[in-house]
Design a protein around this motif. Structure first.
Motif, PDB file in Angstrom:
ATOM      1  N   GLY A 127      25.507 -84.216  33.617  1.00  0.00           N
ATOM      2  CA  GLY A 127      26.473 -85.300  33.688  1.00  0.00           C
ATOM      3  C   GLY A 127      26.429 -85.993  35.031  1.00  0.00           C
ATOM      4  O   GLY A 127      26.417 -87.208  35.126  1.00  0.00           O
ATOM      5  N   ALA A 181      31.919 -85.038  37.416  1.00  0.00           N
ATOM      6  CA  ALA A 181      31.432 -85.662  36.187  1.00  0.00           C
ATOM      7  C   ALA A 181      32.609 -86.386  35.557  1.00  0.00           C
ATOM      8  O   ALA A 181      33.576 -85.746  35.122  1.00  0.00           O
ATOM      9  CB  ALA A 181      30.875 -84.603  35.252  1.00  0.00           C
ATOM     10  N   ALA A 182      32.521 -87.687  35.481  1.00  0.00           N
ATOM     11  CA  ALA A 182      33.612 -88.463  34.910  1.00  0.00           C
ATOM     12  C   ALA A 182      33.652 -88.261  33.400  1.00  0.00           C
ATOM     13  O   ALA A 182      32.611 -88.223  32.738  1.00  0.00           O
ATOM     14  CB  ALA A 182      33.420 -89.944  35.230  1.00  0.00           C
ATOM     15  N   LEU A 183      34.851 -88.092  32.879  1.00  0.00           N
ATOM     16  CA  LEU A 183      35.038 -88.028  31.433  1.00  0.00           C
ATOM     17  C   LEU A 183      35.670 -89.325  30.930  1.00  0.00           C
ATOM     18  O   LEU A 183      35.289 -89.850  29.895  1.00  0.00           O
ATOM     19  CB  LEU A 183      35.929 -86.847  31.057  1.00  0.00           C
ATOM     20  CG  LEU A 183      35.428 -85.475  31.477  1.00  0.00           C
ATOM     21  CD1 LEU A 183      36.455 -84.404  31.112  1.00  0.00           C
ATOM     22  CD2 LEU A 183      34.104 -85.153  30.820  1.00  0.00           C
ATOM     23  N   ILE A 184      36.673 -89.783  31.643  1.00  0.00           N
ATOM     24  CA  ILE A 184      37.308 -91.063  31.315  1.00  0.00           C
ATOM     25  C   ILE A 184      37.497 -91.818  32.623  1.00  0.00           C
ATOM     26  O   ILE A 184      37.943 -91.250  33.623  1.00  0.00           O
ATOM     27  CB  ILE A 184      38.688 -90.883  30.643  1.00  0.00           C
ATOM     28  CG1 ILE A 184      38.565 -90.133  29.322  1.00  0.00           C
ATOM     29  CG2 ILE A 184      39.354 -92.233  30.416  1.00  0.00           C
ATOM     30  CD1 ILE A 184      39.917 -89.880  28.638  1.00  0.00           C
ATOM     31  N   HIS A 185      37.147 -93.085  32.581  1.00  0.00           N
ATOM     32  CA  HIS A 185      37.336 -93.933  33.752  1.00  0.00           C
ATOM     33  C   HIS A 185      37.690 -95.304  33.212  1.00  0.00           C
ATOM     34  O   HIS A 185      36.919 -95.887  32.452  1.00  0.00           O
ATOM     35  CB  HIS A 185      36.033 -93.975  34.563  1.00  0.00           C
ATOM     36  CG  HIS A 185      36.067 -94.887  35.742  1.00  0.00           C
ATOM     37  ND1 HIS A 185      36.083 -94.431  37.036  1.00  0.00           N
ATOM     38  CD2 HIS A 185      36.092 -96.241  35.842  1.00  0.00           C
ATOM     39  CE1 HIS A 185      36.104 -95.451  37.876  1.00  0.00           C
ATOM     40  NE2 HIS A 185      36.109 -96.551  37.182  1.00  0.00           N
ATOM     41  N   PHE A 224      34.744 -96.120  30.967  1.00  0.00           N
ATOM     42  CA  PHE A 224      33.695 -95.116  30.804  1.00  0.00           C
ATOM     43  C   PHE A 224      34.326 -93.937  30.075  1.00  0.00           C
ATOM     44  O   PHE A 224      35.384 -93.456  30.480  1.00  0.00           O
ATOM     45  CB  PHE A 224      33.154 -94.661  32.163  1.00  0.00           C
ATOM     46  CG  PHE A 224      32.162 -93.528  32.050  1.00  0.00           C
ATOM     47  CD1 PHE A 224      32.583 -92.192  32.066  1.00  0.00           C
ATOM     48  CD2 PHE A 224      30.825 -93.783  31.903  1.00  0.00           C
ATOM     49  CE1 PHE A 224      31.680 -91.146  31.952  1.00  0.00           C
ATOM     50  CE2 PHE A 224      29.898 -92.742  31.794  1.00  0.00           C
ATOM     51  CZ  PHE A 224      30.337 -91.431  31.821  1.00  0.00           C
ATOM     52  N   LEU A 225      33.678 -93.506  29.018  1.00  0.00           N
ATOM     53  CA  LEU A 225      34.180 -92.366  28.251  1.00  0.00           C
ATOM     54  C   LEU A 225      33.026 -91.436  27.935  1.00  0.00           C
ATOM     55  O   LEU A 225      31.945 -91.895  27.575  1.00  0.00           O
ATOM     56  CB  LEU A 225      34.805 -92.825  26.928  1.00  0.00           C
ATOM     57  CG  LEU A 225      35.936 -93.858  26.992  1.00  0.00           C
ATOM     58  CD1 LEU A 225      36.239 -94.376  25.598  1.00  0.00           C
ATOM     59  CD2 LEU A 225      37.179 -93.231  27.599  1.00  0.00           C
ATOM     60  N   ARG A 226      33.264 -90.153  28.040  1.00  0.00           N
ATOM     61  CA  ARG A 226      32.239 -89.173  27.663  1.00  0.00           C
ATOM     62  C   ARG A 226      32.861 -88.174  26.694  1.00  0.00           C
ATOM     63  O   ARG A 226      33.957 -87.657  26.946  1.00  0.00           O
ATOM     64  CB  ARG A 226      31.702 -88.432  28.885  1.00  0.00           C
ATOM     65  CG  ARG A 226      30.725 -87.321  28.512  1.00  0.00           C
ATOM     66  CD  ARG A 226      30.237 -86.544  29.701  1.00  0.00           C
ATOM     67  NE  ARG A 226      29.397 -87.359  30.542  1.00  0.00           N
ATOM     68  CZ  ARG A 226      29.429 -87.361  31.862  1.00  0.00           C
ATOM     69  NH1 ARG A 226      30.272 -86.577  32.500  1.00  0.00           N
ATOM     70  NH2 ARG A 226      28.626 -88.134  32.561  1.00  0.00           N
ATOM     71  N   GLU A 256      28.124 -91.209  25.831  1.00  0.00           N
ATOM     72  CA  GLU A 256      28.808 -91.949  26.887  1.00  0.00           C
ATOM     73  C   GLU A 256      28.998 -93.388  26.428  1.00  0.00           C
ATOM     74  O   GLU A 256      28.050 -94.018  25.954  1.00  0.00           O
ATOM     75  CB  GLU A 256      27.980 -91.934  28.176  1.00  0.00           C
ATOM     76  CG  GLU A 256      27.909 -90.565  28.829  1.00  0.00           C
ATOM     77  CD  GLU A 256      27.034 -90.550  30.070  1.00  0.00           C
ATOM     78  OE1 GLU A 256      26.834 -89.449  30.615  1.00  0.00           O
ATOM     79  OE2 GLU A 256      26.531 -91.616  30.489  1.00  0.00           O
TER      80      GLU A 256
END
Lengths: 170, 162, 125
Positions: free
Chosen positions: A11, A23-27, B14-16, B72
């Motif tokens: 990630g 590690a970004a999950l939501i931004h 941004f979403l993962r 992503e």
């Protein structure tokens, strides 16, 4: 030494727009006061799918309180950035916005007070919130993050840009 | 009203997440809602909704299983373009099919490609529909681009005018 | 009792199907489930066959409140249009009532009509 999480390694390598440390999950960056209810519903559902129930609840609480504060007290620009990230074994919820220097100083002092006696501050803020004045709302939110969600609160300041981050283990 | 956010390499969204169908509704509706509240343009929000549904469905259906197969989603916007990217790890067979489809699609204008996809679907009732890519170009008015990354992942970027 | 009114309708959280005899069907909600053909394809086929068994001259399908669909759902309407186009002498006119403000309806049904010829009618409201 803890085993390196292969997902986290991938990630951080892949998400080129973000610092390699997490590690970004939501931004999400908004340039208007966001409709919190919709967004928080999404965060809650996401967190439940991602984390244990306990961590999901803490993430949702922290997200609610940090975003509420940012909407109420961000004053110099309308941009507001929300971030949910994994940083090693930690989960971090942060909100960045722009506000006046006086508010930043007040926030810094509040956090110091909160860190010195979280339970006590939580109790007194809860009591105060039941009173007629709504001006202390921001402290109750932070106190809930610290006491109810048992998350550490970190503050990063860069000029008038402030990032408030709530952190817990995952 | 078009956003006055400055152009930047950082995405607006941004979403993962894992490639599970359960996420599609939530991600789609959140992004639609974001577009609607940020840009105050119902049309853009609806177009984004179509693109997200179709790209996420493909990504979820054809992702290789395993811990490294997270999806992503990124949304970038400036005054001139609105870009939605989905990065995934598709199985190699599907990747080749996708590349062939895109190559074929872009030889036709969006309306002709959509009509051609309908004709194919009507003539091949037992085959998968494969209307999604053509739909994104015609109904949502987004053009599609595919990048293969060094780590084996693939990024589909849909670009439209806001 | 008409064959159409006896068609079994699937239960879907996001979609309501209502049959009003003798020749009207309404669809309300959204279709964005994986492989809608599995749940709805059979139902659309049964409605088509019932319309033929009832010797209907016209079957009206109101989709004005079907606000969002995935492309796999659009495929179901393509299939239905093909069945009607190939029904020969015993067929019926398939009339879609659509909402011009809903983009998927505006773009998809116009294409369907161009493929379906005289057996497909389109009301745009």
């Amino acid at each position: 030494m803890s085993k390196v999480d292969p997902f986290l390694t991938r990630g951080t390598a892949a998400s080129g727009a973000f610092p390699a440390a997490s590690a970004a999950l939501i931004h999400v960056t908004w340039d208007a006061s966001p409709d919190l209810e919709q967004f928080l519903g999404f965060i809650s559902a996401y967190a439940k799918g991602r984390f244990s129930n306990s961590v999901a609840e803490r993430v949702t609480l922290a997200s609610t309180e940090l975003l509420d504060n940012a909407v109420r007290y961000g004053s110099l620009a309308r941009d507001c950035t929300y971030r949910l990230a994994i940083d090693g074994q930690r989960v971090a919820v942060s909100v960045q916005n722009t506000t006046m220097t006086t508010r930043i100083e007040m926030l810094s002092a509040q956090l110091k007070r909160l860190e010195s006696a979280p339970e006590q501050v939580y109790g007194s803020e809860l009591e105060r919130s039941m009173g007629p004045s709504s001006g202390r709302r921001s402290m109750l939110g932070l106190a809930r993050i610290r006491h109810e969600a048992e998350m550490r609160i970190e503050l990063d300041v860069d000029g008038n840009d402030v990032t408030v981050r709530a952190v817990c283990s995952r | 009203m078009i956003s006055t956010l400055p152009s930047s390499t950082e995405p607006l969204i941004f979403l993962r997440f894992r490639p599970a169908w359960a996420y599609i509704d939530g991600v789609r509706e959140f992004c639609r809602f974001f577009c609607e509240t940020t840009y105050r343009q119902q049309d853009l929000a609806e177009r984004a909704r179509v693109v997200l549904q179709e790209t996420l469905e493909n990504a979820v259906k054809y992702s290789t299983p395993g811990q490294l197969s997270e999806l992503e989603v990124e949304v970038h916007a400036d005054r001139d373009s609105f870009r939605i990217s989905i990065t995934s790890r598709p199985d190699p067979l599907h990747l080749q099919t996708l590349k062939n489809e895109l190559s074929h699609l872009t030889m036709l204008d969006p309306e002709a490609a959509y009509l051609s996809a309908f004709v194919r679907a009507a003539n091949e009732p037992d085959s998968p529909a494969r209307l999604g890519l053509a739909r994104m170009r015609y109904e949502a008015r987004f053009e599609l681009h595919l990048d293969e990354r060094a780590d084996g992942r693939v990024r589909i970027t849909a670009t439209g005018k806001p | 009792m008409s064959n159409l009114s006896q068609v079994d309708l699937p239960q879907l959280a996001s979609l309501e199907l209502v049959i009003t005899p003798p020749n009207s069907i309404a669809m309300r909600g959204t279709i964005a489930i994986p492989d809608p053909g599995l749940l709805l394809g059979g139902c659309f086929r049964r409605m088509h066959e019932a319309a033929i068994a009832d010797a209907l001259r016209e079957l009206s399908v109101d989709v004005r409140q079907l606000t969002f669909v995935n492309s796999s759902a659009i495929r179901l309407f393509v299939d239905w249009s093909s069945w009607v186009a190939n029904a020969g002498g015993g067929g019926y006119l398939l009339r879609f009532r659509t909402d011009r403000r809903i983009t998927w309806q505006r773009t998809s049904f116009a294409v369907l009509q161009s493929l379906g010829g005289k057996r497909i009618a389109l009301d745009v409201e």
